[in-house]
Scaffold this motif. Structure first.
Motif, PDB file in Angstrom:
ATOM      1  N   LEU A 151       8.910   5.740  35.990  1.00 17.89           N
ATOM      2  CA  LEU A 151      10.209   6.141  35.469  1.00 17.89           C
ATOM      3  C   LEU A 151      10.930   4.933  34.870  1.00 17.89           C
ATOM      4  N   PHE A 152      10.807   3.781  35.489  1.00 20.63           N
ATOM      5  CA  PHE A 152      11.433   2.577  34.920  1.00 20.63           C
ATOM      6  C   PHE A 152      10.920   2.351  33.503  1.00 20.63           C
ATOM      7  N   ASP A 153       9.603   2.430  33.321  1.00 21.48           N
ATOM      8  CA  ASP A 153       9.023   2.211  31.993  1.00 21.48           C
ATOM      9  C   ASP A 153       9.555   3.224  30.983  1.00 21.48           C
ATOM     10  N   ARG A 154       9.587   4.491  31.363  1.00 18.13           N
ATOM     11  CA  ARG A 154      10.072   5.531  30.438  1.00 18.13           C
ATOM     12  C   ARG A 154      11.561   5.358  30.150  1.00 18.13           C
ATOM     13  N   ALA A 155      12.359   5.107  31.194  1.00 17.03           N
ATOM     14  CA  ALA A 155      13.803   4.971  31.025  1.00 17.03           C
ATOM     15  C   ALA A 155      14.145   3.720  30.215  1.00 17.03           C
ATOM     16  N   HIS A 156      13.475   2.627  30.505  1.00 19.06           N
ATOM     17  CA  HIS A 156      13.729   1.394  29.752  1.00 19.06           C
ATOM     18  C   HIS A 156      13.379   1.604  28.288  1.00 19.06           C
ATOM     19  N   ALA A 157      12.278   2.282  28.015  1.00 19.57           N
ATOM     20  CA  ALA A 157      11.903   2.576  26.626  1.00 19.57           C
ATOM     21  C   ALA A 157      12.974   3.420  25.937  1.00 19.57           C
ATOM     22  N   ARG A 158      13.554   4.376  26.673  1.00 16.04           N
ATOM     23  CA  ARG A 158      14.622   5.200  26.080  1.00 16.04           C
ATOM     24  C   ARG A 158      15.857   4.357  25.774  1.00 16.04           C
ATOM     25  N   LEU A 159      16.185   3.401  26.645  1.00 15.81           N
ATOM     26  CA  LEU A 159      17.308   2.514  26.382  1.00 15.81           C
ATOM     27  C   LEU A 159      17.057   1.700  25.116  1.00 15.81           C
ATOM     28  N   VAL A 160      15.876   1.105  25.040  1.00 15.88           N
ATOM     29  CA  VAL A 160      15.526   0.277  23.880  1.00 15.88           C
ATOM     30  C   VAL A 160      15.515   1.126  22.612  1.00 15.88           C
ATOM     31  N   ASP A 161      14.830   2.258  22.654  1.00 17.43           N
ATOM     32  CA  ASP A 161      14.738   3.125  21.475  1.00 17.43           C
ATOM     33  C   ASP A 161      16.103   3.642  21.040  1.00 17.43           C
ATOM     34  N   GLY A 162      17.002   3.857  21.997  1.00 18.99           N
ATOM     35  CA  GLY A 162      18.338   4.352  21.694  1.00 18.99           C
ATOM     36  C   GLY A 162      19.337   3.268  21.328  1.00 18.99           C
ATOM     37  N   GLY A 163      18.891   2.016  21.340  1.00 18.57           N
ATOM     38  CA  GLY A 163      19.783   0.919  20.997  1.00 18.57           C
ATOM     39  C   GLY A 163      20.853   0.657  22.038  1.00 18.57           C
ATOM     40  N   VAL A 164      20.587   1.041  23.292  1.00 13.19           N
ATOM     41  CA  VAL A 164      21.555   0.817  24.366  1.00 13.19           C
ATOM     42  C   VAL A 164      21.473  -0.643  24.809  1.00 13.19           C
ATOM     43  N   HIS A 208      21.426  -3.759  27.026  1.00 16.51           N
ATOM     44  CA  HIS A 208      21.020  -3.919  28.421  1.00 16.51           C
ATOM     45  C   HIS A 208      20.781  -5.395  28.696  1.00 16.51           C
ATOM     46  N   TRP A 209      20.846  -5.719  29.983  1.00 22.57           N
ATOM     47  CA  TRP A 209      20.745  -7.102  30.399  1.00 22.57           C
ATOM     48  C   TRP A 209      19.878  -7.216  31.644  1.00 22.57           C
ATOM     49  N   ALA A 210      19.323  -8.403  31.853  1.00 22.91           N
ATOM     50  CA  ALA A 210      18.533  -8.675  33.052  1.00 22.91           C
ATOM     51  C   ALA A 210      19.422  -9.038  34.231  1.00 22.91           C
ATOM     52  N   ASP A 211      20.693  -9.323  33.967  1.00 22.66           N
ATOM     53  CA  ASP A 211      21.582  -9.822  35.012  1.00 22.66           C
ATOM     54  C   ASP A 211      22.958  -9.164  34.919  1.00 22.66           C
ATOM     55  N   PRO A 212      23.660  -9.084  36.046  1.00 20.33           N
ATOM     56  CA  PRO A 212      24.983  -8.446  36.030  1.00 20.33           C
ATOM     57  C   PRO A 212      26.047  -9.255  35.281  1.00 20.33           C
ATOM     58  N   GLN A 213      25.792 -10.524  35.044  1.00 20.20           N
ATOM     59  CA  GLN A 213      26.743 -11.345  34.296  1.00 20.20           C
ATOM     60  C   GLN A 213      26.563 -11.187  32.782  1.00 20.20           C
ATOM     61  N   GLN A 214      25.577 -10.407  32.370  1.00 20.77           N
ATOM     62  CA  GLN A 214      25.287 -10.113  30.966  1.00 20.77           C
ATOM     63  C   GLN A 214      24.956 -11.379  30.172  1.00 20.77           C
ATOM     64  N   GLN A 215      24.246 -12.306  30.812  1.00 16.29           N
ATOM     65  CA  GLN A 215      23.847 -13.556  30.166  1.00 16.29           C
ATOM     66  C   GLN A 215      22.440 -13.491  29.574  1.00 16.29           C
ATOM     67  N   ARG A 216      21.680 -12.443  29.926  1.00 17.66           N
ATOM     68  CA  ARG A 216      20.294 -12.315  29.447  1.00 17.66           C
ATOM     69  C   ARG A 216      20.128 -10.969  28.746  1.00 17.66           C
ATOM     70  N   PRO A 217      20.710 -10.828  27.546  1.00  9.41           N
ATOM     71  CA  PRO A 217      20.647  -9.550  26.832  1.00  9.41           C
ATOM     72  C   PRO A 217      19.235  -9.200  26.387  1.00  9.41           C
TER      73      PRO A 217
END
Length: 128
Positions: A74-87, A89-98
């Motif tokens: 599900l992570f793979d599918r959901a992450h792909a949907r975020l990327v494909d949708g231009g959402v 996202h960040w690797a960290d809560p401080q939004q330093q790794r977009p």
């Protein structure tokens, strides 16, 4: 009976849009809706209820943080949907790794915002 988490209400400006976003990203099941709520059901019977806040009473929505534990597929599918949708996202809560994911706590994780501005986290391994 042990204590279990049953439901939460998520503030929205457009409850249908917010519910559709969660349904799309997390593959959440539709649930019967009533009154001021648009409802989704997660595994384990946890209900997420989306409710519109009136702008005359609440000009701004107090953003909340919601974290979701998902399996690798599900992570793979959901992450792909975020990327494909231009959402964004960040690797960290401080939004330093977009545009990245993290590999913390023995799994993977990513942070992003829903249509109401709530800060969502998706992880494949629990913190504890």
């Amino acid at each position: 009976m042990p204590c279990t988490f049953n439901h939460t209400i998520v503030a929205a400006r457009d409850r249908s849009e917010s519910a559709a976003f969660f349904r799309h990203v997390f593959e959440a099941a539709e649930a019967p809706s009533w009154g001021p709520f648009t409802n989704l059901m997660l595994d384990g019977g946890v209900l997420i209820q989306f409710a519109d806040l009136p702008t005359d009473v609440f000009p701004e929505i107090q953003n909340q943080h919601y974290a979701f534990l998902v399996d690798d597929d599900l992570f793979d599918r959901a992450h792909a949907r975020l990327v494909d949708g231009g959402v964004e996202h960040w690797a960290d809560p401080q939004q330093q790794r977009p545009g990245e994911i993290n590999h913390g706590h023995g799994g993977r994780g990513v942070y992003f915002r829903d249509p109401a501005g709530h800060f969502l986290e998706m992880i494949t391994s629990p913190y504890v």
